[in-house]
Design an enzyme around this catalytic site. Sequence first.
Site, PDB file in Angstrom:
ATOM      1  N   LYS A  50       0.808  -1.221   0.000  1.00  0.00           N
ATOM      2  CA  LYS A  50       0.000   0.000   0.000  1.00  0.00           C
ATOM      3  C   LYS A  50       0.840   1.269   0.000  1.00  0.00           C
ATOM      4  O   LYS A  50       0.345   2.353  -0.293  1.00  0.00           O
ATOM      5  CB  LYS A  50      -0.990  -0.012   1.164  1.00  0.00           C
ATOM      6  N   THR A  72      -7.749   9.689   5.520  1.00  0.00           N
ATOM      7  CA  THR A  72      -8.267   8.409   5.060  1.00  0.00           C
ATOM      8  C   THR A  72      -8.891   7.668   6.228  1.00  0.00           C
ATOM      9  O   THR A  72      -8.734   8.079   7.382  1.00  0.00           O
ATOM     10  CB  THR A  72      -7.167   7.542   4.412  1.00  0.00           C
ATOM     11  N   SER A  75      -8.147   0.247   8.559  1.00  0.00           N
ATOM     12  CA  SER A  75      -7.916  -0.562   9.762  1.00  0.00           C
ATOM     13  C   SER A  75      -6.439  -0.861   9.939  1.00  0.00           C
ATOM     14  O   SER A  75      -6.042  -1.463  10.916  1.00  0.00           O
ATOM     15  CB  SER A  75      -8.703  -1.871   9.672  1.00  0.00           C
ATOM     16  N   ASN A  77      -3.054  -1.190   7.129  1.00  0.00           N
ATOM     17  CA  ASN A  77      -1.917  -0.999   6.232  1.00  0.00           C
ATOM     18  C   ASN A  77      -1.966   0.305   5.441  1.00  0.00           C
ATOM     19  O   ASN A  77      -0.950   0.957   5.261  1.00  0.00           O
ATOM     20  CB  ASN A  77      -1.768  -2.197   5.293  1.00  0.00           C
ATOM     21  N   TYR A 112       4.836   6.804  12.348  1.00  0.00           N
ATOM     22  CA  TYR A 112       5.006   7.504  11.070  1.00  0.00           C
ATOM     23  C   TYR A 112       4.398   8.907  11.079  1.00  0.00           C
ATOM     24  O   TYR A 112       4.303   9.558  10.043  1.00  0.00           O
ATOM     25  CB  TYR A 112       4.399   6.688   9.920  1.00  0.00           C
ATOM     26  N   GLY A 176      -9.550  -7.446  -0.920  1.00  0.00           N
ATOM     27  CA  GLY A 176     -10.292  -6.782   0.156  1.00  0.00           C
ATOM     28  C   GLY A 176     -11.138  -5.699  -0.484  1.00  0.00           C
ATOM     29  O   GLY A 176     -12.221  -5.939  -0.995  1.00  0.00           O
ATOM     30  N   GLY A 179      -8.270  -2.741  -4.490  1.00  0.00           N
ATOM     31  CA  GLY A 179      -7.229  -1.883  -5.066  1.00  0.00           C
ATOM     32  C   GLY A 179      -6.068  -2.666  -5.644  1.00  0.00           C
ATOM     33  O   GLY A 179      -5.557  -2.342  -6.732  1.00  0.00           O
ATOM     34  N   SER A 300       1.074  -9.505   0.056  1.00  0.00           N
ATOM     35  CA  SER A 300       0.624  -8.120   0.205  1.00  0.00           C
ATOM     36  C   SER A 300       1.252  -7.386   1.383  1.00  0.00           C
ATOM     37  O   SER A 300       1.437  -6.173   1.333  1.00  0.00           O
ATOM     38  CB  SER A 300      -0.900  -8.076   0.297  1.00  0.00           C
TER      39      SER A 300
END
Length: 311
Positions: A50, A72, A75, A77, A112, A176, A179, A300
């Site tokens: 992601k 955004t 949940s 990532n 982050y 999911g 994307g 992923s």
Amino acid sequence: MNRTQLLACHDLIKPYIHKTAVLTSRLINAAIGAEVFFKCENFQRMGAYKMRGATHAILKLTPEAREKGVVTHSSGNFAQALSLSAQMLGVKAHIVMPTTAPEVKKIGVQEYGGSIYICEPTLEARNTMAREIQEKTGATFLHPSNDLDVILGQGTAALELLEEYPDLNAIFVPVGGGGLIAGTAFAAAAMGGNCRVIGTEPFEVDDAYRSLQSGKIESNLTTNTIADGLKTQLGSNTLPVILEYVNTIIRVEEEEIIAAMRLIWERMKIIVEPSSAVALAGLYRERSKFKDQKVGIIISGGNVDLGNLPF
């Protein structure tokens, strides 16, 4: 979206992402009866693919929009990806997370530099809170999976895989919000080969499987799966891509996901999260159909709550 756009996207994000390794396992090849190539996005910055889409989406904003920040709901990532991308690019990130989000992913967002807003674990609550933050701050909303710039960015993982192994017969991806599979499907089509893109999904959250059959966005009544990254549903931009380019979504049981996750940990010595293991579980379940073929799997992510392992 076309090859030119995909290559331009890749060039734009290259300075900010890792070109991740592709690994193989003789034991897994023998168990499947095919050559399997794992594109290890668990080695990506912040531990998941992601990062690609989040970085591309922020880079495509105007300087004025960047000034006001991004928001955004996620949940895990994408929350971490947007936080890290924003931090690198000097942009403020507002992250709406449900009460059920794994602790390890909340910690990641904080490390982050993202600002966390906790909401109830419903799509309605997530959307409402994100809208409120947007109105208050002027931040740009970036959807974790349904934003076209995000989708294009996610497709660069498959682009790199196909540049390295152009003769793949299929690429397996977990589904999911859609994307990753949408971006992968764009990449496979843009590279012009005969590579099929195959989705994989838990039986417990098989909305994409049902959406492929009905042609409209289906929802899940329950989300009782270990694959926490796959609890979201398809969006208005991801479904049309799936309907056009994807004709197979394989569903797997929870025990199969855990077995595949364990196999990767034990045999490949790498950390993958349950959502990633869904792709290998799907290939293993339908392995007879892929005998002697060359198959890619996009791992992923590897953001696992180590205090809550299923083995």
